[in-house]
Design a protein around this motif. Structure first.
Motif, PDB file in Angstrom:
ATOM      1  N   ASP A 159      -3.444 -12.342  -2.505  1.00  0.00           N
ATOM      2  CA  ASP A 159      -4.525 -11.674  -3.220  1.00  0.00           C
ATOM      3  C   ASP A 159      -4.158 -11.338  -4.664  1.00  0.00           C
ATOM      4  O   ASP A 159      -5.017 -10.895  -5.434  1.00  0.00           O
ATOM      5  N   GLY A 160      -2.901 -11.527  -5.013  1.00  0.00           N
ATOM      6  CA  GLY A 160      -2.475 -11.269  -6.379  1.00  0.00           C
ATOM      7  C   GLY A 160      -0.975 -11.439  -6.501  1.00  0.00           C
ATOM      8  O   GLY A 160      -0.257 -11.602  -5.510  1.00  0.00           O
ATOM      9  N   PHE A 161      -0.499 -11.424  -7.737  1.00  0.00           N
ATOM     10  CA  PHE A 161       0.936 -11.592  -8.015  1.00  0.00           C
ATOM     11  C   PHE A 161       1.399 -10.460  -8.920  1.00  0.00           C
ATOM     12  O   PHE A 161       0.774 -10.183  -9.948  1.00  0.00           O
ATOM     13  N   LEU A 162       2.465  -9.798  -8.523  1.00  0.00           N
ATOM     14  CA  LEU A 162       3.000  -8.657  -9.262  1.00  0.00           C
ATOM     15  C   LEU A 162       4.368  -9.030  -9.821  1.00  0.00           C
ATOM     16  O   LEU A 162       5.340  -9.143  -9.075  1.00  0.00           O
ATOM     17  N   PRO A 163       4.480  -9.271 -11.139  1.00  0.00           N
ATOM     18  CA  PRO A 163       5.755  -9.730 -11.703  1.00  0.00           C
ATOM     19  C   PRO A 163       6.808  -8.623 -11.765  1.00  0.00           C
ATOM     20  O   PRO A 163       6.482  -7.451 -11.909  1.00  0.00           O
ATOM     21  N   LYS A 164       8.063  -9.025 -11.613  1.00  0.00           N
ATOM     22  CA  LYS A 164       9.202  -8.120 -11.814  1.00  0.00           C
ATOM     23  C   LYS A 164       9.756  -8.361 -13.207  1.00  0.00           C
ATOM     24  O   LYS A 164       9.713  -9.485 -13.701  1.00  0.00           O
ATOM     25  N   PRO A 165      10.340  -7.310 -13.838  1.00  0.00           N
ATOM     26  CA  PRO A 165      10.457  -5.926 -13.375  1.00  0.00           C
ATOM     27  C   PRO A 165       9.109  -5.227 -13.359  1.00  0.00           C
ATOM     28  O   PRO A 165       8.207  -5.575 -14.122  1.00  0.00           O
ATOM     29  N   HIS A 166       8.984  -4.241 -12.453  1.00  0.00           N
ATOM     30  CA  HIS A 166       7.704  -3.590 -12.246  1.00  0.00           C
ATOM     31  C   HIS A 166       7.390  -2.564 -13.334  1.00  0.00           C
ATOM     32  O   HIS A 166       8.221  -1.722 -13.658  1.00  0.00           O
ATOM     33  N   ASP A 167       6.194  -2.665 -13.845  1.00  0.00           N
ATOM     34  CA  ASP A 167       5.680  -1.712 -14.822  1.00  0.00           C
ATOM     35  C   ASP A 167       4.657  -0.831 -14.116  1.00  0.00           C
ATOM     36  O   ASP A 167       3.803  -1.324 -13.375  1.00  0.00           O
ATOM     37  N   VAL A 168       4.728   0.491 -14.333  1.00  0.00           N
ATOM     38  CA  VAL A 168       3.884   1.423 -13.598  1.00  0.00           C
ATOM     39  C   VAL A 168       2.404   1.101 -13.764  1.00  0.00           C
ATOM     40  O   VAL A 168       1.631   1.119 -12.793  1.00  0.00           O
ATOM     41  N   LEU A 169       1.991   0.787 -14.975  1.00  0.00           N
ATOM     42  CA  LEU A 169       0.582   0.507 -15.235  1.00  0.00           C
ATOM     43  C   LEU A 169       0.135  -0.767 -14.528  1.00  0.00           C
ATOM     44  O   LEU A 169      -0.958  -0.818 -13.934  1.00  0.00           O
ATOM     45  N   LEU A 170       0.980  -1.815 -14.565  1.00  0.00           N
ATOM     46  CA  LEU A 170       0.631  -3.066 -13.905  1.00  0.00           C
ATOM     47  C   LEU A 170       0.562  -2.902 -12.392  1.00  0.00           C
ATOM     48  O   LEU A 170      -0.324  -3.468 -11.740  1.00  0.00           O
ATOM     49  N   VAL A 171       1.505  -2.152 -11.818  1.00  0.00           N
ATOM     50  CA  VAL A 171       1.505  -1.940 -10.372  1.00  0.00           C
ATOM     51  C   VAL A 171       0.208  -1.267  -9.935  1.00  0.00           C
ATOM     52  O   VAL A 171      -0.494  -1.738  -9.026  1.00  0.00           O
ATOM     53  N   HIS A 230      -2.608  -1.024 -11.574  1.00  0.00           N
ATOM     54  CA  HIS A 230      -3.760  -1.870 -11.897  1.00  0.00           C
ATOM     55  C   HIS A 230      -3.970  -2.928 -10.817  1.00  0.00           C
ATOM     56  O   HIS A 230      -5.104  -3.139 -10.341  1.00  0.00           O
ATOM     57  N   HIS A 231      -2.905  -3.619 -10.418  1.00  0.00           N
ATOM     58  CA  HIS A 231      -3.030  -4.687  -9.420  1.00  0.00           C
ATOM     59  C   HIS A 231      -3.414  -4.132  -8.058  1.00  0.00           C
ATOM     60  O   HIS A 231      -4.245  -4.724  -7.352  1.00  0.00           O
ATOM     61  N   VAL A 232      -2.812  -3.014  -7.669  1.00  0.00           N
ATOM     62  CA  VAL A 232      -3.147  -2.397  -6.386  1.00  0.00           C
ATOM     63  C   VAL A 232      -4.627  -2.010  -6.373  1.00  0.00           C
ATOM     64  O   VAL A 232      -5.357  -2.296  -5.414  1.00  0.00           O
ATOM     65  N   ARG A 233      -5.074  -1.355  -7.425  1.00  0.00           N
ATOM     66  CA  ARG A 233      -6.474  -0.935  -7.533  1.00  0.00           C
ATOM     67  C   ARG A 233      -7.409  -2.145  -7.492  1.00  0.00           C
ATOM     68  O   ARG A 233      -8.421  -2.140  -6.787  1.00  0.00           O
ATOM     69  N   SER A 234      -7.070  -3.201  -8.230  1.00  0.00           N
ATOM     70  CA  SER A 234      -7.924  -4.389  -8.294  1.00  0.00           C
ATOM     71  C   SER A 234      -8.072  -5.052  -6.929  1.00  0.00           C
ATOM     72  O   SER A 234      -9.176  -5.448  -6.533  1.00  0.00           O
ATOM     73  N   VAL A 235      -6.961  -5.176  -6.206  1.00  0.00           N
ATOM     74  CA  VAL A 235      -7.011  -5.807  -4.887  1.00  0.00           C
ATOM     75  C   VAL A 235      -7.850  -4.975  -3.924  1.00  0.00           C
ATOM     76  O   VAL A 235      -8.659  -5.504  -3.154  1.00  0.00           O
ATOM     77  N   LEU A 236      -7.687  -3.666  -3.963  1.00  0.00           N
ATOM     78  CA  LEU A 236      -8.454  -2.799  -3.067  1.00  0.00           C
ATOM     79  C   LEU A 236      -9.954  -2.849  -3.384  1.00  0.00           C
ATOM     80  O   LEU A 236     -10.781  -2.787  -2.484  1.00  0.00           O
ATOM     81  N   ILE A 237     -10.283  -2.967  -4.659  1.00  0.00           N
ATOM     82  CA  ILE A 237     -11.697  -3.093  -5.017  1.00  0.00           C
ATOM     83  C   ILE A 237     -12.271  -4.401  -4.488  1.00  0.00           C
ATOM     84  O   ILE A 237     -13.330  -4.426  -3.865  1.00  0.00           O
ATOM     85  N   VAL A 238     -11.564  -5.495  -4.731  1.00  0.00           N
ATOM     86  CA  VAL A 238     -12.044  -6.817  -4.311  1.00  0.00           C
ATOM     87  C   VAL A 238     -12.220  -6.866  -2.791  1.00  0.00           C
ATOM     88  O   VAL A 238     -13.177  -7.441  -2.276  1.00  0.00           O
ATOM     89  N   ARG A 239     -11.295  -6.260  -2.075  1.00  0.00           N
ATOM     90  CA  ARG A 239     -11.372  -6.275  -0.608  1.00  0.00           C
ATOM     91  C   ARG A 239     -12.322  -5.222  -0.051  1.00  0.00           C
ATOM     92  O   ARG A 239     -12.431  -5.044   1.148  1.00  0.00           O
ATOM     93  N   SER A 240     -12.978  -4.512  -0.934  1.00  0.00           N
ATOM     94  CA  SER A 240     -13.986  -3.521  -0.528  1.00  0.00           C
ATOM     95  C   SER A 240     -13.446  -2.443   0.393  1.00  0.00           C
ATOM     96  O   SER A 240     -14.175  -1.884   1.219  1.00  0.00           O
ATOM     97  N   ILE A 241     -12.161  -2.152   0.285  1.00  0.00           N
ATOM     98  CA  ILE A 241     -11.606  -1.030   1.026  1.00  0.00           C
ATOM     99  C   ILE A 241     -12.103   0.269   0.403  1.00  0.00           C
ATOM    100  O   ILE A 241     -12.288   1.279   1.061  1.00  0.00           O
TER     101      ILE A 241
END
Length: 342
Positions: A314-326, A328-339
């Motif tokens: 459902d998405g790709f999270l590059p390392k090293p992890h940036d707080v804003l990117l983490v 953002h990606h978590v929020r985006s996936v949850l929105i798309v999956r309608s959770i």
């Protein structure tokens, strides 16, 4: 050829030990000479070696000099194609000093282009800067990763980064060192790097994510074997979601079977026992787990990201992890999956 096979097996043995000890695996590059290409059962022997030591094939990179192409192009292309189909990465070493040609780059199946260190060996880069920049741009256009060799100074690092070169090699980082010293070097520098990462958000961003995640308390499974990275992801996510962790692929599947309400999985690719793609495939074959969204996380490689998305992640999270990117990606996936609703 006998010496090459010995070195390849020593490399596999080392990676296998790191895997058993629960260490983070790093790809290791080994040399393949033009003599090796003529071994009749070369590809099968390499595959058997990787399987014997239970390694993800992408942990082995073969470096091939461009002269091997000019001497036996048809055979080399066939060998490289078979190895890449298996998952092994191919690097062309010392590009830029031999019979380099655009035709060769367009035909030869490779993943990385290693730029000869002679590009770095002069203090005055004015005459070579445009050439180096052009080669890096060419590599990007051909969907290859460029690796600059011979990097010794901070100015070279900055210059190459500005040119878009993401992989650098040279004494600026370290001289060749024995395995025990390398293990210490990695542990020390990984910890220092992780501890130096900024985990705070500005107030506006913080309020935005607090508002979003307050709508429903989600549960996120983090599958990561490196404790420092695992802890960092926990620090980022704990204020917003409930976090469960797993240190290897087998443990991840066990937790998924026992936790019926996991909303999202953040899955590292390089895991002991079962790697990330194996875990992902098993999830997709399981009727209860197949609809749980998965964020694949790994070192920032274009090939890895493409493979993850093509596999159905459902998405790709590059390392090293940036707080804003983490977040953002978590929020985006949850929105798309309608959770949740945005």
């Amino acid at each position: 050829t006998q010496l090459d096979f010995y070195m390849w097996e020593e490399t596999c043995r080392l990676l296998h030990r790191w895997k058993k000890e629960g260490r983070k695996l790093f790809p290791i590059s080994v040399n393949m000479s033009r003599m090796d290409i003529n071994v009749p059962d070369l590809v099968e022997r390499i595959k058997a070696m990787v399987r014997t030591y239970e390694l993800p094939p992408e942990m082995i990179h073969f470096e091939i000099l461009e002269e091997a192409y000019t001497e036996n192009a048809e055979k080399l292309i066939d060998v490289c194609n078979q190895l890449r189909e298996f998952g092994i990465k191919i690097e062309m070493d010392d590009f830029g000093i031999g019979n380099s040609s655009l035709n060769m780059l367009s035909i030869l199946p490779i993943d990385y282009l290693k730029l000869d260190m002679k590009f770095q060996q002069t203090e005055d880069m004015s005459s070579k800067k445009s050439i180096l920049s052009s080669i890096i741009s060419l590599a990007t256009w051909l969907e290859l990763e460029a690796i600059a060799e011979g990097v010794e100074k901070k100015e070279q690092v900055d210059r190459l980064k500005n040119m878009g070169c993401r992989y650098l090699q040279g004494f600026y980082f370290s001289k060749p060192i024995p395995v025990p010293e390398f293990e210490e070097y990695v542990a020390k520098n990984t910890k220092a790097y992780e501890n130096s990462e900024e985990l705070s958000l500005d107030e506006k961003e913080k309020l935005k994510y607090e508002k979003f995640f307050s709508q429903k308390r989600c549960k996120v499974l983090i599958v990561e074997d490196m404790i420092q990275i695992r802890e960092k992801l926990c620090k980022i996510l704990v204020p917003y979601v409930d976090v469960v962790v797993a240190a290897d692929g087998k443990q991840a599947l066990e937790k998924l079977e026992n936790l019926p309400d996991v909303d999202l999985v953040i899955l590292d690719l390089m895991l002991p026992v079962l790697d990330g793609f194996q875990v992902f495939k098993r999830m997709k074959k399981n009727d209860r787990l197949k609809n749980i969204p998965v964020l694949i996380t790994s070192e920032n490689s274009r090939d890895t990201e493409i493979r993850a998305i093509k596999s159905g992640a459902d998405g790709f999270l590059p390392k090293p992890h940036d707080v804003l990117l983490v977040l953002h990606h978590v929020r985006s996936v949850l929105i798309v999956r309608s959770i949740m609703t945005p």
